[in-house]
Design a protein around this motif. Structure first.
Motif, PDB file in Angstrom:
ATOM      1  N   PHE A 140      24.599  55.090  28.254  1.00 27.65           N
ATOM      2  CA  PHE A 140      24.414  55.336  26.834  1.00 27.65           C
ATOM      3  C   PHE A 140      23.056  54.760  26.426  1.00 27.65           C
ATOM      4  O   PHE A 140      22.791  53.576  26.626  1.00 27.65           O
ATOM      5  N   LYS A 141      22.184  55.631  25.834  1.00 33.35           N
ATOM      6  CA  LYS A 141      20.828  55.205  25.469  1.00 33.35           C
ATOM      7  C   LYS A 141      20.551  55.470  23.997  1.00 33.35           C
ATOM      8  O   LYS A 141      21.109  56.379  23.387  1.00 33.35           O
ATOM      9  N   GLY A 142      19.643  54.666  23.427  1.00 28.78           N
ATOM     10  CA  GLY A 142      19.197  54.859  22.054  1.00 28.78           C
ATOM     11  C   GLY A 142      17.687  54.741  21.985  1.00 28.78           C
ATOM     12  O   GLY A 142      17.067  54.065  22.811  1.00 28.78           O
ATOM     13  N   ALA A 143      17.083  55.409  20.991  1.00 24.30           N
ATOM     14  CA  ALA A 143      15.630  55.338  20.830  1.00 24.30           C
ATOM     15  C   ALA A 143      15.238  53.933  20.399  1.00 24.30           C
ATOM     16  O   ALA A 143      15.746  53.410  19.413  1.00 24.30           O
ATOM     17  N   GLU A 144      14.296  53.323  21.139  1.00 24.73           N
ATOM     18  CA  GLU A 144      13.841  51.967  20.797  1.00 24.73           C
ATOM     19  C   GLU A 144      12.509  51.975  20.063  1.00 24.73           C
ATOM     20  O   GLU A 144      12.112  50.988  19.454  1.00 24.73           O
ATOM     21  N   ASP A 145      11.790  53.084  20.149  1.00 24.10           N
ATOM     22  CA  ASP A 145      10.552  53.258  19.396  1.00 24.10           C
ATOM     23  C   ASP A 145      10.307  54.753  19.272  1.00 24.10           C
ATOM     24  O   ASP A 145      11.245  55.537  19.394  1.00 24.10           O
ATOM     25  N   SER A 148      10.333  56.325  23.464  1.00 25.69           N
ATOM     26  CA  SER A 148      11.094  55.868  24.622  1.00 25.69           C
ATOM     27  C   SER A 148      12.526  55.528  24.238  1.00 25.69           C
ATOM     28  O   SER A 148      12.846  55.329  23.060  1.00 25.69           O
ATOM     29  N   TRP A 149      13.383  55.452  25.271  1.00 28.62           N
ATOM     30  CA  TRP A 149      14.811  55.248  25.075  1.00 28.62           C
ATOM     31  C   TRP A 149      15.261  54.028  25.872  1.00 28.62           C
ATOM     32  O   TRP A 149      14.841  53.829  27.008  1.00 28.62           O
ATOM     33  N   ALA A 150      16.115  53.228  25.260  1.00 26.69           N
ATOM     34  CA  ALA A 150      16.600  52.011  25.911  1.00 26.69           C
ATOM     35  C   ALA A 150      18.089  52.138  26.219  1.00 26.69           C
ATOM     36  O   ALA A 150      18.848  52.749  25.471  1.00 26.69           O
ATOM     37  N   SER A 151      18.499  51.545  27.323  1.00 18.26           N
ATOM     38  CA  SER A 151      19.890  51.595  27.747  1.00 18.26           C
ATOM     39  C   SER A 151      20.702  50.553  26.989  1.00 18.26           C
ATOM     40  O   SER A 151      20.355  49.366  26.962  1.00 18.26           O
ATOM     41  N   GLY A 152      21.803  50.997  26.365  1.00 13.72           N
ATOM     42  CA  GLY A 152      22.658  50.094  25.612  1.00 13.72           C
ATOM     43  C   GLY A 152      23.936  49.715  26.337  1.00 13.72           C
ATOM     44  O   GLY A 152      24.450  48.613  26.162  1.00 13.72           O
ATOM     45  N   ALA A 153      24.442  50.641  27.165  1.00 11.29           N
ATOM     46  CA  ALA A 153      25.692  50.362  27.871  1.00 11.29           C
ATOM     47  C   ALA A 153      25.837  51.312  29.055  1.00 11.29           C
ATOM     48  O   ALA A 153      25.223  52.387  29.099  1.00 11.29           O
ATOM     49  N   LYS A 154      26.653  50.902  30.026  1.00 11.26           N
ATOM     50  CA  LYS A 154      26.939  51.718  31.206  1.00 11.26           C
ATOM     51  C   LYS A 154      28.409  51.552  31.603  1.00 11.26           C
ATOM     52  O   LYS A 154      28.991  50.490  31.424  1.00 11.26           O
ATOM     53  N   ILE A 155      28.954  52.617  32.137  1.00 14.98           N
ATOM     54  CA  ILE A 155      30.250  52.575  32.817  1.00 14.98           C
ATOM     55  C   ILE A 155      30.017  53.211  34.178  1.00 14.98           C
ATOM     56  O   ILE A 155      29.527  54.342  34.254  1.00 14.98           O
ATOM     57  N   PHE A 156      30.310  52.497  35.244  1.00 16.03           N
ATOM     58  CA  PHE A 156      30.051  53.072  36.559  1.00 16.03           C
ATOM     59  C   PHE A 156      31.100  52.648  37.581  1.00 16.03           C
ATOM     60  O   PHE A 156      31.787  51.639  37.415  1.00 16.03           O
TER      61      PHE A 156
END
Length: 199
Positions: A140-145, A148-156
């Motif tokens: 799950f990613k969100g725009a940080e600027d 670019s996009w930053a990772s907020g969470a992962k399920i793996f």
């Protein structure tokens, strides 16, 4: 061609500009399907099925209507997008929901989203995975600027032991990014024995 008395006629017409050629199927004077070839950097070929929608090819194969709304695009890098023109993933859904419709049947079965992992460098060839190999990842990613996009969470899912024939020990891991971070850290997992670890 191929008919003694054809009812459909193929017309070739040059536009005012010599950079365009149109082939049109014409039945009893009513315009039908159109193939348009253009000498244009932004558009090379247009296939029109009706007055509202068409397929266009240039540096991408685009499905859109005559007002310019793009329903889908297959880029020259092989990425395909639904509702998008610029696709950064192999398959991208832009501004819409991605749904998997399960089979409609009077039973307990359903369709499956499958992540398949092998240690082989050759597509379609199976080489046994190893302990700690990631089998599949949802991120799950969100725009940080602005760009670019930053990772907020992962399920793996990660191999949790030594695999073999009929044996694939695996753990499911949940990771989240803390404040002032874009690197999800593991906070909850269910290991191959079923034990739940928090923290």
């Amino acid at each position: 061609t191929g008919a003694d008395a054809p009812t459909l006629f193929l017309e070739s017409a040059e536009a005012n500009s010599q950079d365009e050629c149109t082939l049109m199927m014409n039945a009893d004077g009513n315009d039908g399907s159109i193939i348009k070839m253009l000498q244009d950097d932004n558009e090379k070929l247009r296939l029109v099925g009706n007055s509202n929608q068409y397929v266009m090819w240039s540096n991408a194969l685009k499905f859109q209507n005559l007002s310019g709304t793009v329903f889908g695009a297959w880029n020259s890098d092989g990425n395909f997008g639904v509702g998008a023109q610029t696709n950064v993933h192999k398959f991208q859904v832009q501004d819409g929901d991605l749904g998997i419709v399960t089979n409609n049947a009077n039973d307990a079965t359903a369709k499956t989203l499958v992540f398949t992992r092998s240690r082989s460098n050759t597509d379609g060839t199976a080489v046994v995975v190893q302990d700690d190999d990631i089998l599949g990842n949802i991120e799950f990613k969100g725009a940080e600027d602005s760009d670019s996009w930053a990772s907020g969470a992962k399920i793996f899912a990660r191999v949790n032991g030594t695999p073999g024939d009929g044996d694939m020990p695996t753990e499911l891991v949940f990771a989240t990014s803390a404040d002032n971070s874009e690197a999800p850290a593991e906070h909850l997992s269910i290991d191959a024995t079923g034990a739940v670890k928090i923290g």
